[in-house]
Design an enzyme around this catalytic site. Structure first.
Site, PDB file in Angstrom:
ATOM      1  N   LYS A 180      11.876   3.525   5.114  1.00 55.72           N
ATOM      2  CA  LYS A 180      12.430   4.129   5.868  1.00 55.72           C
ATOM      3  C   LYS A 180      13.162   3.292   7.051  1.00 55.72           C
ATOM      4  O   LYS A 180      14.501   3.588   7.463  1.00 55.72           O
ATOM      5  CB  LYS A 180      11.556   5.139   6.616  1.00 55.72           C
ATOM      6  CG  LYS A 180      12.151   6.206   7.677  1.00 55.72           C
ATOM      7  CD  LYS A 180      11.065   6.876   8.705  1.00 55.72           C
ATOM      8  CE  LYS A 180      10.605   5.744   9.654  1.00 55.72           C
ATOM      9  NZ  LYS A 180       9.829   6.681  10.909  1.00 55.72           N
ATOM     10  N   ASN A 181      12.540   2.376   7.442  1.00 59.97           N
ATOM     11  CA  ASN A 181      13.236   1.515   8.492  1.00 59.97           C
ATOM     12  C   ASN A 181      14.350   0.502   8.308  1.00 59.97           C
ATOM     13  O   ASN A 181      14.889   0.087   8.883  1.00 59.97           O
ATOM     14  CB  ASN A 181      11.953   0.744   9.247  1.00 59.97           C
ATOM     15  CG  ASN A 181      10.962   1.507  10.026  1.00 59.97           C
ATOM     16  OD1 ASN A 181      11.371   2.766  10.393  1.00 59.97           O
ATOM     17  ND2 ASN A 181       9.856   1.179  10.352  1.00 59.97           N
TER      18      ASN A 181
ATOM     19  N   ARG B 116      14.274   8.985  16.961  1.00 64.77           N
ATOM     20  CA  ARG B 116      14.462   7.783  17.754  1.00 64.77           C
ATOM     21  C   ARG B 116      15.649   6.859  16.993  1.00 64.77           C
ATOM     22  O   ARG B 116      16.406   6.158  17.966  1.00 64.77           O
ATOM     23  CB  ARG B 116      13.381   7.047  18.149  1.00 64.77           C
ATOM     24  CG  ARG B 116      12.718   7.946  19.176  1.00 64.77           C
ATOM     25  CD  ARG B 116      11.410   6.959  19.940  1.00 64.77           C
ATOM     26  NE  ARG B 116      10.697   7.517  20.843  1.00 64.77           N
ATOM     27  CZ  ARG B 116       9.502   7.973  20.697  1.00 64.77           C
ATOM     28  NH1 ARG B 116       9.044   8.191  19.449  1.00 64.77           N
ATOM     29  NH2 ARG B 116       8.985   8.627  21.530  1.00 64.77           N
TER      30      ARG B 116
ATOM     31  N   CYS C 225      12.801   9.732  24.870  1.00 71.84           N
ATOM     32  CA  CYS C 225      13.119   8.176  25.195  1.00 71.84           C
ATOM     33  C   CYS C 225      13.960   8.381  26.494  1.00 71.84           C
ATOM     34  O   CYS C 225      14.818   8.680  26.718  1.00 71.84           O
ATOM     35  CB  CYS C 225      13.708   7.782  24.181  1.00 71.84           C
ATOM     36  SG  CYS C 225      14.176   5.839  24.246  1.00 71.84           S
TER      37      CYS C 225
ATOM     38  N   ARG D 172      11.640   2.668  26.650  1.00 69.63           N
ATOM     39  CA  ARG D 172      11.668   2.041  25.152  1.00 69.63           C
ATOM     40  C   ARG D 172      12.823   1.037  25.495  1.00 69.63           C
ATOM     41  O   ARG D 172      13.802   1.006  26.306  1.00 69.63           O
ATOM     42  CB  ARG D 172      11.985   3.303  24.233  1.00 69.63           C
ATOM     43  CG  ARG D 172      10.795   3.893  23.892  1.00 69.63           C
ATOM     44  CD  ARG D 172      10.558   4.199  22.623  1.00 69.63           C
ATOM     45  NE  ARG D 172       9.175   4.573  22.581  1.00 69.63           N
ATOM     46  CZ  ARG D 172       8.347   4.685  21.093  1.00 69.63           C
ATOM     47  NH1 ARG D 172       9.113   3.723  20.192  1.00 69.63           N
ATOM     48  NH2 ARG D 172       7.381   5.028  21.057  1.00 69.63           N
ATOM     49  N   PRO D 173      13.255   0.243  24.334  1.00 68.56           N
ATOM     50  CA  PRO D 173      14.336  -0.832  24.699  1.00 68.56           C
ATOM     51  C   PRO D 173      15.567  -0.274  24.487  1.00 68.56           C
ATOM     52  O   PRO D 173      16.711  -1.010  24.115  1.00 68.56           O
ATOM     53  CB  PRO D 173      14.028  -1.954  23.542  1.00 68.56           C
ATOM     54  CG  PRO D 173      13.506  -1.078  22.361  1.00 68.56           C
ATOM     55  CD  PRO D 173      12.292   0.042  23.247  1.00 68.56           C
ATOM     56  N   VAL D 174      15.898   0.991  24.860  1.00 69.18           N
ATOM     57  CA  VAL D 174      17.341   1.333  24.832  1.00 69.18           C
ATOM     58  C   VAL D 174      18.162   0.903  25.584  1.00 69.18           C
ATOM     59  O   VAL D 174      19.322   0.640  25.468  1.00 69.18           O
ATOM     60  CB  VAL D 174      17.418   3.150  24.751  1.00 69.18           C
ATOM     61  CG1 VAL D 174      18.567   3.548  25.353  1.00 69.18           C
ATOM     62  CG2 VAL D 174      16.576   3.642  23.704  1.00 69.18           C
ATOM     63  N   ASP D 175      17.651   0.407  26.885  1.00 67.02           N
ATOM     64  CA  ASP D 175      18.434  -0.289  27.972  1.00 67.02           C
ATOM     65  C   ASP D 175      18.625  -1.514  27.256  1.00 67.02           C
ATOM     66  O   ASP D 175      19.785  -2.409  27.637  1.00 67.02           O
ATOM     67  CB  ASP D 175      17.439  -0.359  29.050  1.00 67.02           C
ATOM     68  CG  ASP D 175      16.224  -1.114  28.982  1.00 67.02           C
ATOM     69  OD1 ASP D 175      15.682  -1.106  27.794  1.00 67.02           O
ATOM     70  OD2 ASP D 175      15.833  -1.848  29.902  1.00 67.02           O
ATOM     71  N   GLN D 176      17.997  -2.240  26.547  1.00 66.41           N
ATOM     72  CA  GLN D 176      18.451  -3.545  25.633  1.00 66.41           C
ATOM     73  C   GLN D 176      19.771  -3.306  24.857  1.00 66.41           C
ATOM     74  O   GLN D 176      20.727  -4.067  24.943  1.00 66.41           O
ATOM     75  CB  GLN D 176      17.541  -4.130  25.016  1.00 66.41           C
ATOM     76  CG  GLN D 176      15.962  -4.378  25.666  1.00 66.41           C
ATOM     77  CD  GLN D 176      16.302  -5.461  26.884  1.00 66.41           C
ATOM     78  OE1 GLN D 176      16.658  -6.462  26.533  1.00 66.41           O
ATOM     79  NE2 GLN D 176      15.919  -5.044  28.004  1.00 66.41           N
TER      80      GLN D 176
ATOM     81  N   ASP E   9       2.391  -0.821  13.043  1.00 62.91           N
ATOM     82  CA  ASP E   9       2.476   0.380  12.071  1.00 62.91           C
ATOM     83  C   ASP E   9       1.199   0.190  11.040  1.00 62.91           C
ATOM     84  O   ASP E   9       1.205   1.108  10.312  1.00 62.91           O
ATOM     85  CB  ASP E   9       3.726   0.299  11.598  1.00 62.91           C
ATOM     86  CG  ASP E   9       4.778   1.050  12.407  1.00 62.91           C
ATOM     87  OD1 ASP E   9       4.727   1.400  13.499  1.00 62.91           O
ATOM     88  OD2 ASP E   9       6.004   0.880  11.908  1.00 62.91           O
TER      89      ASP E   9
ATOM     90  N   ILE F 141       1.726  -3.953  21.297  1.00 65.32           N
ATOM     91  CA  ILE F 141       3.191  -3.294  21.000  1.00 65.32           C
ATOM     92  C   ILE F 141       3.391  -1.984  21.849  1.00 65.32           C
ATOM     93  O   ILE F 141       4.424  -1.806  22.753  1.00 65.32           O
ATOM     94  CB  ILE F 141       3.600  -3.347  19.475  1.00 65.32           C
ATOM     95  CG1 ILE F 141       3.201  -4.714  18.811  1.00 65.32           C
ATOM     96  CG2 ILE F 141       4.980  -2.922  19.489  1.00 65.32           C
ATOM     97  CD1 ILE F 141       4.144  -5.805  19.364  1.00 65.32           C
TER      98      ILE F 141
ATOM     99  N   ARG G 298       7.421  12.328   7.644  1.00 61.60           N
ATOM    100  CA  ARG G 298       8.460  11.684   8.361  1.00 61.60           C
ATOM    101  C   ARG G 298       8.434  10.156   7.838  1.00 61.60           C
ATOM    102  O   ARG G 298       9.597   9.547   7.743  1.00 61.60           O
ATOM    103  CB  ARG G 298       8.163  11.606   9.838  1.00 61.60           C
ATOM    104  CG  ARG G 298       8.747  12.720  10.899  1.00 61.60           C
ATOM    105  CD  ARG G 298       8.553  12.454  12.037  1.00 61.60           C
ATOM    106  NE  ARG G 298       9.313  11.219  12.474  1.00 61.60           N
ATOM    107  CZ  ARG G 298       8.846  10.065  13.108  1.00 61.60           C
ATOM    108  NH1 ARG G 298       7.346  10.276  13.363  1.00 61.60           N
ATOM    109  NH2 ARG G 298       9.404   9.107  13.455  1.00 61.60           N
TER     110      ARG G 298
END
Length: 421
Positions: A22-23, A93, A117, A122-126, A309, A331, A401
């Site tokens: 999936k990832n 996400r 989010c 979460r690292p969206v700002d990154q 995970d 994490i 999912r």
């Protein structure tokens, strides 16, 4: 709402086919937006998040054809709306991965902040900092990320991007954006998970110029356009790891077809220390487990360390192993939500902040439990496979999912498990 009914006590024997990751599939579906030519992905897992991503890109005007063999053909030549609305991304996400490709190819993008989010948590700002370093003008308002190129500029500009933390989706977004940028981009502190080099190899097949993928420093020389390709999605290492833990806990002898031993070094090392036999075989992994194993302590870290995970699934194994163990989660916060449900099944686990202390018990007893997230649901299934009596796992939409027909695969190797509508 579907549930799983599990009658524990059966050893597992036979073969399981490990699905595509999936990832890897999610960013690679976004990468198809970089080209005006058709792209075919093979070994795409049948998962809810994948269905949501396909719905999202269809909503942009992209043509999508799904084959019965797990292939997906995407033609983004007709893409008309570079937008990812909240209604389609609120449950996923990974939708932030549309930002880089849309911005790189069309010079603009409107992408909703993913559900649940907030900027900074979460690292969206990154992602935003990195794309801004490549020349994008980005504002966040009314729950949306609005990105565009400065007036008069047609392409993103190459840049050196160093993130404050290791971010998988950030690395993927920068990879895709840099593929069409003008000049050279260097990614420092890049994520090294196997899904990153798989995406890079797909982009290279499309004509991208990338070096160093799979290391912490990736160099991308931008090109003006990318063409179509056919790409096989890498096998899901977390699904493989979940089945490794299931066999280790329940006992038996199973071959995981398409499983990659080299993608699971940290997990396999702990399983071997616990007493399971894990070996590479032609086209997969073989796992054998006889009797009760020895509990193993571990600490989650970024790849190639022990994956967060896999923490819940291994904790389920530790719950019925000989001895005491300590699990440290570094994490994600709130990654111990499965503990209370395992305790309902008879596990002996104490939590102190980010540390769980597990005292192994001889057996678990079946009960009704509730899945709280994707990997927590997998840990409850593993616990149900070894518990006395019947275990009912509720809210398995979380499981759907990330696992392609998990109950059917388990039933195929001897588990007494069924889905209740």
């Amino acid at each position: 709402m579907d549930k799983l009914l599990i009658r524990g006590g059966n050893p597992l024997q036979g073969e399981v086919l490990i699905s595509g990751a999936k990832n890897a599939a999610l960013p690679e579906l976004c990468a198809t937006l970089l080209s005006a030519e058709p792209v075919t992905l093979r070994n795409v897992p049948r998962l809810q998040d994948v269905s949501t991503m396909l719905k999202l890109i269809r909503n942009m005007g992209v043509q999508v054809e799904q084959g019965a063999d797990g292939s997906v053909r995407v033609d983004a030549g007709s893409l008309s709306s570079p937008e990812a609305p909240y209604e389609l991304v609120k449950t996923m996400r990974a939708s932030v991965l549309a930002l880089g490709p849309l911005l790189a190819r069309f010079g603009e993008a409107t992408v909703s902040l993913p559900g649940g989010c907030a900027i900074g948590s979460r690292p969206v700002d990154q992602h935003l900092k990195g794309l801004a370093a490549m020349g994008a003008e980005i504002v966040v308002e009314h729950g949306y990320m609005l990105a565009k190129l400065p007036k008069g500029r047609k392409r993103l500009q190459g840049a050196r991007i160093t993130t404050d933390m290791v971010t998988v989706t950030g690395t993927e977004n920068f990879l895709m954006a840099a593929a069409l940028a003008e000049g050279e981009t260097i990614l420092e502190n890049a994520a090294q998970e196997p899904e990153i080099p798989d995406l890079a190899e797909m982009l290279i097949s499309m004509g991208a110029n990338i070096e160093g993928h799979g290391s912490s420093r990736i160099r991308i020389q931008g090109v003006e356009s990318l063409h179509g390709c056919t790409h096989q999605v890498v096998a899901d290492r977390i699904e493989a790891g979940t089945f490794l833990c299931a066999v280790a806990a329940a006992g038996g002898d199973v071959v995981l077809r398409h499983g990659r031993l080299d993608h699971l070094d940290a997990v396999v090392e702990k399983l071997r220390d616990a007493g399971a036999t894990v070996t590479a075989v032609d086209g997969g992994i073989r796992v054998q487990s006889l009797g009760r194993l020895k509990a193993q302590s571990f600490r989650t870290t970024e790849y190639p360390g022990f994956p967060t995970d896999m923490q819940a699934q291994f904790m389920a194994l530790n719950s019925i192993s000989h001895g005491n163990s300590m699990v440290t989660e570094t994490i994600f916060e709130n990654r111990f939500m499965h503990v209370n449900e395992l305790v309902r099944l008879g596990a002996n686990i104490q939590i102190d902040g980010r540390v769980a202390v597990i005292e192994g018990v001889e057996k678990l007893s079946g009960a009704t439990v509730m899945a709280t997230d994707l990997r927590a649901s997998a840990s409850l299934v593993i616990a149900g496979l070894v518990a006395d009596g019947e275990t009912v796992v509720d809210r398995i939409y979380h499981l759907d999912r990330g696992y392609d027909q998990m109950e059917a695969k388990l039933r195929g190797i001897g588990a007494d498990i069924e889905r209740i509508k």
